[in-house]
Design an enzyme around this catalytic site. Sequence first.
Site, short mmCIF file in Angstrom:
data_model
loop_
_atom_site.label_atom_id
_atom_site.label_comp_id
_atom_site.label_asym_id
_atom_site.label_seq_id
_atom_site.Cartn_x
_atom_site.Cartn_y
_atom_site.Cartn_z
N LYS A 82 1.00 -1.32 0.02
CA LYS A 82 -0.44 0.09 -0.39
C LYS A 82 0.57 1.47 -0.27
O LYS A 82 0.36 2.09 -0.37
CB LYS A 82 -0.92 0.03 1.04
CG LYS A 82 -1.89 -1.05 0.72
CD LYS A 82 -2.92 -0.80 2.42
CE LYS A 82 -4.51 -1.57 2.12
NZ LYS A 82 -5.08 -0.83 3.24
N ASN A 103 -4.90 2.04 -1.95
CA ASN A 103 -5.47 0.74 -2.23
C ASN A 103 -6.37 0.30 -2.69
O ASN A 103 -6.75 -0.79 -3.26
CB ASN A 103 -6.45 0.61 -0.74
CG ASN A 103 -7.89 0.98 -0.49
OD1 ASN A 103 -8.01 2.17 -1.90
ND2 ASN A 103 -9.27 0.24 -0.18
N ASP A 118 -9.84 3.35 1.63
CA ASP A 118 -10.67 2.21 2.79
C ASP A 118 -10.89 3.45 3.79
O ASP A 118 -11.75 2.39 4.73
CB ASP A 118 -8.95 1.78 3.32
CG ASP A 118 -8.28 0.93 3.47
OD1 ASP A 118 -9.66 0.07 2.31
OD2 ASP A 118 -6.86 0.78 2.52
N ALA A 146 -3.59 0.36 6.49
CA ALA A 146 -5.52 0.56 7.40
C ALA A 146 -5.65 1.26 8.87
O ALA A 146 -6.64 1.75 8.47
CB ALA A 146 -5.71 -1.49 7.49
N TYR A 240 -11.76 -9.54 8.34
CA TYR A 240 -13.19 -10.65 8.19
C TYR A 240 -13.34 -11.67 8.15
O TYR A 240 -14.00 -12.47 7.39
CB TYR A 240 -13.45 -8.93 6.97
CG TYR A 240 -12.67 -10.00 5.26
CD1 TYR A 240 -13.33 -10.68 4.63
CD2 TYR A 240 -12.02 -8.84 5.44
CE1 TYR A 240 -12.52 -11.21 3.42
CE2 TYR A 240 -11.44 -8.82 3.99
CZ TYR A 240 -11.56 -10.13 3.20
OH TYR A 240 -11.12 -10.43 1.95
#
Length: 297
Positions: A82, A103, A118, A146, A240
């Site tokens: 990233k 991203n 993001d 992130a 996730y």
Amino acid sequence: MQTRCSVSIEHNADPMKQSLLGIIGHHISYTLSPALHNEAIRVLGLPYTYGVFDVSGEMLPGLLEAMRREHVRGANVTKPHKEAVMPLLDELSGEATALGAVNTIVNTDGVLRGENTDVDGVRASLVPHAAMLSNEPLLVLGAGGASRAALYAAAEFRPCTIMIHNRNTERARQTAAIFAALFPDVRFDVVEAANLVQAASQARLIVNTTTVGMTPDTDAMPLPNETRFSNHQIIFDIVYTPLQTALLRKAAADGAAVINGMDMFIHQGARAFTLWTGEKFPVQAPRERVLRELGMR
């Protein structure tokens, strides 16, 4: 040194009439981005296919040059690229520049523009809890790409303080300084490991932006085991896979409200999809596809 470059494509139409989309990362066999985007492509009947570009850092410049020449409309970018991808692009959006991370890449006639969606994903996840965040202390775990998206979105809800913890304390300090300049009305503090349990007990919201707890290490915790939560707290894990990490299981058992990484995943992907195709993302069917994939795992 031998480098690794593998490409996996899920085909769903005549490839001669398609443009490629994909996700750029390394060791990302777990990713559900192909399931998410290929389902949206199927629903809308678009001439695209979405695959995985698994490349080491040494292969990243070559891949981007190939993107300019081939029918690659765009790509998501994930770990560990990233930040490394930024100097290889032609343009950066304001948010990507501010965050120091990309991203999403959009290819327009060979011109590669870096975006950061993001932020959209984190923002959408926190909106239902907005009233609880104003003038409250928050804690963000991690200081990578992130993490910066989480800090940017969380600061928009005007907490009094955002605490940052990272294994590399110097990197946490650098990140805190960047965001203190971006959001002068919010205080940004660095939390050392010795004070992490205390900081976690004080935070109204805790956001885990690290990969700790991600498949296959699903029993790993990004906070010390002695950490306790309360029913006044919100615990948000951007992981996730799995949806219920060890962190979220413990937080729920202690009575805290929990947010898994699904909404962030869906909304960051939706924004990227619109940037590439100009189409509104059909949320429901891709969400159901991803949940089915998770169930299969």
